[in-house]
Design an enzyme around this catalytic site. Structure first.
Site, short mmCIF file in Angstrom:
data_model
loop_
_atom_site.label_atom_id
_atom_site.label_comp_id
_atom_site.label_asym_id
_atom_site.label_seq_id
_atom_site.Cartn_x
_atom_site.Cartn_y
_atom_site.Cartn_z
N HIS A 116 1.37 126.25 -30.06
CA HIS A 116 2.72 126.44 -29.54
C HIS A 116 3.64 126.86 -30.68
O HIS A 116 3.47 126.40 -31.81
CB HIS A 116 3.25 125.13 -28.93
CG HIS A 116 4.38 125.34 -28.00
ND1 HIS A 116 5.68 125.44 -28.43
CD2 HIS A 116 4.42 125.49 -26.66
CE1 HIS A 116 6.46 125.64 -27.39
NE2 HIS A 116 5.72 125.68 -26.30
N ASP A 147 -0.12 124.15 -20.57
CA ASP A 147 -1.05 124.89 -19.71
C ASP A 147 -2.49 124.38 -19.77
O ASP A 147 -3.33 124.84 -19.02
CB ASP A 147 -1.04 126.39 -20.11
CG ASP A 147 0.28 127.06 -19.76
OD1 ASP A 147 0.74 126.85 -18.63
OD2 ASP A 147 0.84 127.76 -20.61
#
Ligand code: SDX
Length: 428
Positions: A305, A362
């Site tokens: 991320h 996700d």
């Protein structure tokens, strides 16, 4: 006292004001840099650029903290609903009972689509990706509600409710179209999530009744996706909105940005990766090796991320929820075991440890949605339904910001210097 940073270039020095956020984050305000020094900043992919100030969502990526309007995501996940959280994000405070009831009533009123939407949907090929239909149809709302351009407070409330409600109907219709199934009208007796599942899975002759476990799990997924400050799709909504494009057009652009596999589309890519491992195409170890090999171009989907250098708190909640919900539904999904094993391997691998790559939102959401019977091609669409309140909140905040200007980055030109036009006969 205003703090300042000093920048010296050749014989000139400038004092740049340092802005402090409410959680102590610091930013150098460079708005006068070009005018006074003839310099611009270069920050491709905006890793060090604050595009705005915002009072909506706070993330501390080092500590793995996420708060909407100050409320920790863990508390909202436990006590709130998607719709209450949507109100919180858009209007800035938790709603009173009367406010929430009014909002819910507006959502119910706005759930149906104009009948001519059916003809629009029928024009798409049956195998059209639902994300393409979603973006197109959100844009189409502008044709039916051109008033969404300049909104006073009451009109904004109306349009925000319209969009939060209709995105769910459009999403369900996209799915029905992709299967060539009849469209199912919203049922005003059902609440937001149950109504969506009804429009997805009922038949004209057979009402689908979703279980409490599935409704709660989908509610949680939507809530956890509801905002994430200046991510790619939200920044897109803001950039498009800065040209004073209307709310629907701006959010339709957000859907397109979300679609890519490095952003919201990662939930589909994760599932495909886990399925490939399950089918024996590649072992978990080979998958990790491929992700570490820069030449492969492959990334471990659902990992890493830009902001989190620690656990994504949403992934922690979703992993726990996947364990619980799969148990409640009596689903024994081998992909969950594969995901757990991949996570374990990655978290003890020096490549991932050194780069601080952890599972993101996700990684586990697809497994949960699959257990709920949601088809893979709808995963990113569900992310988009969840993200809608965030996009709307940012569009509103931006429009309320005094002195809002059109987004227009600069560049450093690296092409040819001035060149004279060559007649065709002289070209090689
Ligand atoms: C979302 O921004 C948001 O807030 C997004 C989101 C939201 O709610 O809106 O949180 C939702 O989009 C989640 C992310 C979903 N995407 C994926 O899961 C795709 C896989 N992840 C990556 O491609 C990547 O981690 C990104 C896109 C998420 C972040 O990209 P960055 O910030 O540009 O990371 P980077 O390229 O600077 O990575 C640093 C290093 C690099 O290695 P080195 O060049 O330093 O040797 O880490 C490596 C990268 O190659 N790396 C990975 C990796 N992610 C980063 N290596 C293998 N597998 C990965 N997944």
């Amino acid at each position: 006292m205003t703090r300042a940073a000093k920048l010296t270039f050749e014989d000139k020095t400038i004092e740049l004001p340092v802005i402090e956020g409410s959680e102590g984050e610091l930013a150098v305000d460079i708005t006068q840099l070009r005018a006074e020094m003839g310099l611009i900043t270069l920050d491709p992919a905006f890793g060090n650029t604050g595009a705005c100030t915002s009072a909506i969502t706070y993330i501390d990526g080092e500590k793995g903290i996420l708060r909407y309007r100050g409320y920790p995501i863990e508390q909202l996940a436990e006590h709130s609903s998607f719709i209450e959280t949507a109100w919180l994000l858009i209007f800035g405070k938790l709603p009173t009972r009367a406010e929430l009831d009014r909002f819910s009533a507006q959502l119910t009123a706005h759930a149906p689509l104009h009948e001519s939407f059916k003809h629009h949907f029928e024009g798409f090929p049956v195998n059209a990706p639902p994300m393409a239909m979603l973006s197109a149809m959100i844009n189409t709302l502008s044709c039916f509600h051109p008033e969404a351009q300049d909104l006073d407070e009451a009109a904004f409330f109306e349009e925000a409710a319209r969009l939060v409600s209709k995105v769910r109907t459009i999403a369900a219709y996209s799915y029905r179209r992709s299967l060539g199934l009849p469209f199912i009208y919203p049922d005003p007796k059902l609440r937001y999530v149950a109504n969506f599942l009804h429009m997805m899975f009922s038949m004209p002759y057979d009402q689908h009744v979703a279980t409490r476990e599935v409704i709660e799990a989908l509610n949680l997924i939507l809530l956890l996706h509801a905002d994430h400050e200046q991510n790619c799709s939200t920044s897109t909504v803001r950039v498009v909105g800065s040209s004073r494009a209307n709310l629907f057009a701006s959010c339709a652009a957000g859907v397109s940005a979300l679609w890519g596999p490095l952003h919201g589309g990662a939930n589909v890519a994760v599932l495909e990766m886990l399925e490939a491992i399950h089918k024996g195409g590649m072992s978990a170890e080979q998958t990790l090796a491929l992700a570490k090999d820069k030449k492969s171009g492959f990334k471990l989907m659902g990992f890493g991320h830009r902001v989190y250098k620690n656990f994504d708190p949403r992934a922690v909640i979703l992993k726990r929820s996947a364990d619980k919900v799969l148990g409640q539904l009596g689903v024994n999904d081998p992909l969950l075991d594969i995901a757990r094993r991949l996570e374990e391997l990655a978290l003890s691998d020096s490549y991932f440890v050194e780069r601080m790559l952890y599972p993101n939102v996700d990684f586990y959401s697809g497994i949960l949605m699959r257990a709920m019977g949601i088809p893979t091609n709808m995963f990113t669409v569900i992310f988009a339904i969840g993200r809608m309140p965030g996009w709307i909140a940012h569009w509103k905040e931006q429009h309320e910001t005094e002195g809002m200007r059109i987004a227009r980055p600069r560049q450093i030109y690296t092409g040819p210097r001035e060149t004279n036009y060559l007649p065709m006969a002289e070209r090689k």
